[in-house]
Scaffold this motif. Structure first.
Motif, short mmCIF file in Angstrom:
data_model
loop_
_atom_site.label_atom_id
_atom_site.label_comp_id
_atom_site.label_asym_id
_atom_site.label_seq_id
_atom_site.Cartn_x
_atom_site.Cartn_y
_atom_site.Cartn_z
N VAL A 68 -3.46 -2.04 0.81
CA VAL A 68 -2.57 -1.01 1.34
C VAL A 68 -3.18 -0.47 2.63
O VAL A 68 -4.36 -0.11 2.67
N ASP A 69 -2.37 -0.38 3.71
CA ASP A 69 -2.90 0.06 4.99
C ASP A 69 -2.82 1.58 5.14
O ASP A 69 -2.39 2.30 4.24
N ARG A 70 -3.23 2.07 6.31
CA ARG A 70 -3.33 3.52 6.54
C ARG A 70 -1.98 4.22 6.46
O ARG A 70 -1.91 5.43 6.20
N ASP A 71 -0.89 3.47 6.72
CA ASP A 71 0.44 4.05 6.69
C ASP A 71 1.13 3.91 5.34
O ASP A 71 2.27 4.35 5.18
N PHE B 24 -3.85 2.76 -2.92
CA PHE B 24 -3.45 4.16 -2.89
C PHE B 24 -2.70 4.44 -1.60
O PHE B 24 -3.10 3.98 -0.51
N ASP B 25 -1.58 5.19 -1.70
CA ASP B 25 -0.81 5.53 -0.52
C ASP B 25 -1.43 6.74 0.18
O ASP B 25 -2.40 7.32 -0.31
N ARG C 116 -1.44 8.58 -4.14
CA ARG C 116 -0.79 8.07 -5.35
C ARG C 116 -1.15 6.61 -5.58
O ARG C 116 -1.23 5.83 -4.63
N LEU C 117 -1.36 6.26 -6.84
CA LEU C 117 -1.75 4.90 -7.21
C LEU C 117 -0.56 3.95 -7.11
O LEU C 117 0.51 4.21 -7.68
N LEU C 118 -0.77 2.84 -6.40
CA LEU C 118 0.20 1.74 -6.34
C LEU C 118 -0.34 0.58 -7.17
O LEU C 118 -1.54 0.27 -7.14
N ILE C 119 0.55 -0.08 -7.92
CA ILE C 119 0.16 -1.14 -8.85
C ILE C 119 1.10 -2.32 -8.69
O ILE C 119 2.33 -2.16 -8.70
#
Length: 284
Positions: free
Chosen positions: A104-107, A61-62, A66-69
């Motif tokens: 996914v990192d904090r940024d 998730f960003d 939002r979901l990243l796939i």
């Protein structure tokens, strides 16, 4: 060594579960060969979120939620916008095989692994890359000479990335620089003949490891000491995630299959759980 016996949360309607993330009170996961992303709650209720025809794998998730796939076969990073999928990055020029797991990192940077070769056709293994995708879609190679980079975690301070190298039988750590680049490569743990697949991090700094070919999940400290294990005989240990309200529920993603059967889409997946003492930590 402490040993747990898991409880089945769901054992129907799933083909091959992968890429679990705890978000919004549910476990999100890819049903890779079911070509869809799903969620399951702590009571075992399943819900389909979106279809991904080229096989989904790693999720994240960003910062906007939002979901990243990861879309495996076309080696793309996708973002779910409402009810439609948009391409964030085409990573095909940077990868030697199907795209795979991700953190996914904090940024909002995504670190994405890949097979490096055609696993399902019996091609000989090759070393490959870990790819970093910036939030604006720019993609670059973050690390090279990795043996099937698979499950990946980032520590709570954002300074260390740990990746499972499946065919090397090791967890490898990197320092994460301010711009997202990686350096200071070192071994976190040697796992002998075990094949690490998905991993997750706990608040004590230990890593839970899914050992695909050995049908077990283990908790390992930096240096390689194994303190706990969850045997799942007859089922591949695919991926794991610490979740639940207190993040002390270890979700175990398993499948009754072989590599040969999986190449034909033949698999029966399960979501199993155990309660542990140390909660989850790190970036999801």
């Amino acid at each position: 060594m402490r040993t747990y016996e898991p409880k089945t949360l769901a054992d129907s309607g799933i083909i091959f579960p992968e890429g679990p993330r705890w978000h919004g009170g549910k476990l999100w996961f890819s049903d890779m060969h079911g070509e869809r992303v799903m969620t399951i709650d702590i009571d075992g209720r399943l819900e389909k979120i979106v279809a991904v025809p080229a096989h989904p794998s790693g999720l994240g998730f960003d910062p906007q939620g939002r979901l990243l796939i990861v879309s495996m076969q076309d080696r793309r990073l996708l973002r779910l916008e409402g009810d439609r999928l948009e391409t964030v990055a085409d990573m095909s020029a940077l990868m030697g095989g199907h795209a795979n797991d991700m953190v996914v990192d904090r940024d909002g940077r995504a670190y994405v692994g890949n097979f490096g070769f055609d696993l399902f056709s019996g091609e000989a293994p090759r070393m490959t890359t870990l790819v970093c995708v910036e939030p604006d879609g720019r993609a670059r190679v973050a690390a090279e000479e990795l043996s099937f980079p698979n499950g990946t975690v980032i520590t709570p301070d954002g300074k260390t990335l740990i990746v499972a190298e499946t065919f090397a039988g090791v967890l490898t750590a990197f320092n994460v620089k301010a711009d997202g680049s990686l350096g200071g490569r070192r071994f976190f743990a040697h796992l002998g003949n075990r094949q690490p697949d998905g991993i997750c991090l706990d608040a004590d700094g230990a890593v839970w490891v899914s050992c695909f070919g050995q049908d077990e999940f283990i908790r390992v400290w930096e240096g390689g000491e194994i303190s706990q294990r969850v045997p799942v005989p007859g089922r591949r240990a695919v991926a794991c995630m610490l979740g639940g309200e207190d993040r002390k529920t270890l979700f175990l993603l398993t499948a009754e299959t072989t590599i040969e059967e999986l190449a034909q889409g033949k698999s029966r997946g399960r979501i199993e759980i155990v309660r542990v003492d140390v909660p989850g930590a790190g970036y999801l």
